[in-house]
Design an enzyme around this catalytic site. Structure first.
Site, PDB file in Angstrom:
ATOM      1  N   GLY A  82      98.392  83.167  48.020  1.00  7.83           N
ATOM      2  CA  GLY A  82      99.150  84.297  47.775  1.00  7.83           C
ATOM      3  C   GLY A  82     100.542  83.721  47.502  1.00  7.83           C
ATOM      4  O   GLY A  82     101.446  84.668  46.998  1.00  7.83           O
ATOM      5  N   ALA A  89      94.177  77.980  45.894  1.00  6.33           N
ATOM      6  CA  ALA A  89      95.291  79.035  45.990  1.00  6.33           C
ATOM      7  C   ALA A  89      96.448  78.440  45.848  1.00  6.33           C
ATOM      8  O   ALA A  89      96.975  77.205  45.247  1.00  6.33           O
ATOM      9  CB  ALA A  89      95.359  79.342  47.685  1.00  6.33           C
ATOM     10  N   GLY A  90      97.327  79.264  45.544  1.00  9.10           N
ATOM     11  CA  GLY A  90      98.876  79.155  45.096  1.00  9.10           C
ATOM     12  C   GLY A  90      99.213  79.123  43.851  1.00  9.10           C
ATOM     13  O   GLY A  90     100.264  79.023  43.331  1.00  9.10           O
ATOM     14  N   LYS A 107      81.733  80.694  49.306  1.00  6.13           N
ATOM     15  CA  LYS A 107      83.009  80.136  49.205  1.00  6.13           C
ATOM     16  C   LYS A 107      83.446  80.186  50.767  1.00  6.13           C
ATOM     17  O   LYS A 107      83.579  81.248  51.333  1.00  6.13           O
ATOM     18  CB  LYS A 107      84.072  80.724  48.466  1.00  6.13           C
ATOM     19  CG  LYS A 107      85.302  80.137  48.626  1.00  6.13           C
ATOM     20  CD  LYS A 107      86.402  80.806  47.852  1.00  6.13           C
ATOM     21  CE  LYS A 107      87.727  80.434  48.419  1.00  6.13           C
ATOM     22  NZ  LYS A 107      88.851  81.381  48.224  1.00  6.13           N
ATOM     23  N   ASN A 160      93.964  84.553  41.738  1.00  2.62           N
ATOM     24  CA  ASN A 160      93.896  86.004  41.995  1.00  2.62           C
ATOM     25  C   ASN A 160      95.414  86.766  42.014  1.00  2.62           C
ATOM     26  O   ASN A 160      95.653  87.521  41.167  1.00  2.62           O
ATOM     27  CB  ASN A 160      93.147  86.196  43.428  1.00  2.62           C
ATOM     28  CG  ASN A 160      93.010  87.770  43.854  1.00  2.62           C
ATOM     29  OD1 ASN A 160      93.248  88.584  43.108  1.00  2.62           O
ATOM     30  ND2 ASN A 160      92.672  87.996  44.880  1.00  2.62           N
ATOM     31  N   THR A 161      96.112  86.407  43.242  1.00  5.52           N
ATOM     32  CA  THR A 161      97.469  87.007  43.175  1.00  5.52           C
ATOM     33  C   THR A 161      98.099  87.166  41.873  1.00  5.52           C
ATOM     34  O   THR A 161      98.892  88.212  41.661  1.00  5.52           O
ATOM     35  CB  THR A 161      98.184  86.457  44.549  1.00  5.52           C
ATOM     36  OG1 THR A 161      97.281  86.327  45.568  1.00  5.52           O
ATOM     37  CG2 THR A 161      99.354  87.474  45.034  1.00  5.52           C
TER      38      THR A 161
END
Lengths: 384, 255
Positions: B156, B182-183, B95, B204-205
């Site tokens: 995040g 993300a997000g 990635k 993830n977050t």
């Protein structure tokens, strides 16, 4: 010779002068910072924002915000989690020399102090590094006093090269260098530089730094910028809280970091929060004393103002305080710390710079981090 | 009916990819199981190879590793990190993540395209993380990317699909799998992205910061599956009350 009579604003000898407006901006903002004008409304406003301005940061450092330490902590914890997840970085410092030419009135290494001075040979450094590496640590911070004669840039460069054999992340906390010297140390293998301005109030700085190269205020101030220009990846900021008005000094250190990151968006920023403890028998309660509550307020203000910045908590602080601020505001802790010259493998060759409060070894810190549901991280950097 | 996610010929049953950087290590395993993932990212800078606490030891062997180049500030650094990851046995997937801004952590599309081109030529299966810009996505296709991973919101931030409209363009115009990276802050947002037609979602977050991470992992798994099913089913027309004209507008046609 730089003595009490030398102007702190006068570069001397080979000190590089760079074209930067950051210092003047920080000094002007700090001079105009009157924390007493901030009230509850300003603090609430700051806490309601997604991205904080310098004005919001000013409000969070004010006495009014002292009543908001709990909501600040709640928000800081979320920010810390958001940016660092569960991870807590671990590292240890290694003092390789404590010779010093500076006369800084508050420092144990002061050249006027009759302490046991020493410097590690390269072989001794190697032995120390090897011993530290056995603990599993992968990040090291090399420290010296300020003496270009006894601990030259070349000597430090060799120490960095040795460190590269055992460590993935190497930082330096040494005297301020010129850009080309930072570049040299970077080529040797170091990527992170800590320089603390101690106090951002020139008048106080003048009184505290009575001789030696450190007396030159702007040369020290611009060290981080020279380091970044020299190719360093990250720079650390800090004021020695309690030396002067801690609110103004914390404000200045924060704006210094903020403006530098704005100018160099790739720069990795971190803060340290060393403090002079209030004297135990000091009568009365001085508003400028930095007790744990005030120290925490500063850490939380940094976290909310620059949520992406690293915050390191030193072994000068008690185990209890450290354990509680990791994951809340701090994301990096030292472990197995010796502040004497050497002393990990061989007998210490020089006296300590200050006394530490938390003497736990790497395993103990590791277990403490785990017990808080957080993850000890030994390596978070890959040098390519 | 088989509905597999296919990336460069590799088939996956799960359309949920787990980011691993923000967990406690021993939790990683439980999360992977609960989320039913078959692919998980690994930050090479965290892979303490040979040392204690190596994340690679906590990810079971049947999970495809997606090593990321986090820490890279330009194409050259990303390329070097990718090569290193292959050397230590993390496989050919990579990635590409190039971030040159420590405040907002926004990916640098231009450098990302450069790194993608170099790595694709070296036989890597490149999954670039990017800001959803159609032109950059086309450049990534030309550079040899195997998938495109646009951000839904700043990393995040848990803000969800702020870039919804731009991701839709990628879904419509780009042939490669589009994976929202993300997000994504909650399962409903993952579900929405899947409904829109993205090929997979990564998070993830959102999981790492949940009170109960294993239950949240499971919730994401279900949300991604639900969103995918809705996409395959074809969303019914969502009509508002005035939308049905009472008399036909085309009644004048004589046929």
């Amino acid at each position: 010779m730089i003595t009490e009579k030398t102007s702190i604003m006068q570069h001397s000898g080979d000190m590089e002068v760079i074209d930067s407006g950051i210092m003047n901006s920080v000094l002007a903002l700090t001079e105009n910072y009157n924390y007493n004008v901030h009230g509850n409304y300003d603090v609430q406003q700051a806490l309601s924002k997604d991205v904080l301005s310098i004005g919001d940061f000013a409000a969070l450092l004010s006495p009014a915000a002292a009543n908001y330490v709990e909501p600040m902590a709640q928000r800081a914890k979320l920010e810390t989690r958001k940016h660092f997840g569960n991870s807590v970085l671990m590292f240890t410092p290694l003092y390789i020399s404590n010779y010093c030419e500076n006369n800084c009135v508050y420092c144990g290494f002061n050249c006027k102090n009759k302490i046991h001075r020493g410097k590690l040979s390269l072989e001794e450094i190697d032995n120390e590094l090897k011993t530290i590496a056995k603990t599993g640590l992968k990040e090291i911070l090399l420290l010296t006093g300020e003496s270009r004669k006894k601990s030259s840039v070349e000597y430090i460069g060799e120490a960095v090269k040795l460190s590269k054999k055992y460590f993935s992340t190497i930082g330096i906390e040494i005297f301020s260098l010129n850009t080309d010297e930072y570049s040299y140390i970077h080529q040797c293998g170091a990527d992170f530089v800590c320089v603390y301005q101690e106090t951002y109030n020139p008048a106080a700085y003048d009184k505290m730094h009575l001789g030696g190269p450190k007396r030159i205020f702007p040369y020290r101030f611009n060290a981080q910028e020279r380091a970044i220009r020299g190719g360093m990846r990250g720079v650390a900021f800090g004021a020695l809280l309690g030396l002067d008005d801690f609110r103004k000094d914390a404000f200045a250190a924060g704006t210094h970091a903020y403006l530098l990151q704005q100018k160099y968006p790739h720069a990795e920023i971190s803060f340290s929060v060393p403090r002079l403890r209030p004297y135990i028998n000091n009568s009365g309660n001085n508003a400028r004393d930095v007790h744990e509550r005030q120290l925490l307020q500063v850490m939380l203000a940094y976290r909310l103002f620059m949520p992406f910045a690293g915050i390191t908590i030193s072994t000068r602080e008690s185990a209890g305080f450290r354990d509680n601020v990791i994951g809340l505001a701090a994301n990096k802790v030292s472990a197995g710390v010796k502040v004497s010259v050497g002393g990990h493998e061989e007998e210490a060759k020089g006296d300590e710079q200050f006394e530490i409060s938390d003497s736990r070894d790497v395993d103990a810190i590791h277990q403490m981090i785990l017990s808080k549901g957080l993850q000890p991280v030994y390596t978070d950097y890959i040098r390519v | 009916m088989s509905d597999k996610l296919i990336i460069a010929g590799h088939e996956f049953n799960s359309r949920f990819i787990l980011g691993s950087g923000k967990f406690s290590l021993e939790m990683t395993k439980a999360v992977i199981e609960n989320a039913g993932v078959e692919m998980a990212t690994v930050a090479l800078r965290r892979a303490n190879v040979g040392g204690e606490e190596n994340i690679l030891d906590f990810i079971s062997k049947n999970i495809v590793l997606l090593p990321n180049t986090s820490g890279a500030r330009n194409a050259a650094e990303a390329v070097r990190i990718a090569r290193l990851s292959r050397e230590i046995g993390c496989g050919d997937f990579v990635k590409v993540e190039v971030i040159n801004d420590s405040k907002y952590l926004m990916p640098d599309n231009y450098e990302t395209v450069k790194a993608t081109e170099i790595l694709a030529k070296e036989g890597f299966i490149v999954m670039p993380y990017m800001y959803p810009d159609l032109n950059a996505a086309r450049a990534l296709v030309n550079a040899g990317a195997a998938a495109v991973m646009p951000l839904g919101a700043p990393i995040g931030s848990n803000k969800g699909l702020l870039t919804r409209e731009f991701i839709k363009m990628l879904i419509d115009e780009i042939e490669l799998p589009i994976i929202v990276d993300a997000g994504i802050g909650r399962p409903s947002q993952a579900c929405e992205a899947m409904e829109m037609g993205v090929a997979a979602v990564m998070a993830n977050t959102a999981i790492a910061t949940a009170k109960d991470v294993t239950v949240m992992a499971k919730a994401f798994k279900l949300a991604v599956e639900a969103g995918r099913a809705a996409y395959l089913a074809g969303l019914g027309r969502v009509l508002d009350c005035n939308a049905e004209a009472s008399s036909p507008l085309t009644g004048f046609l004589e046929d």
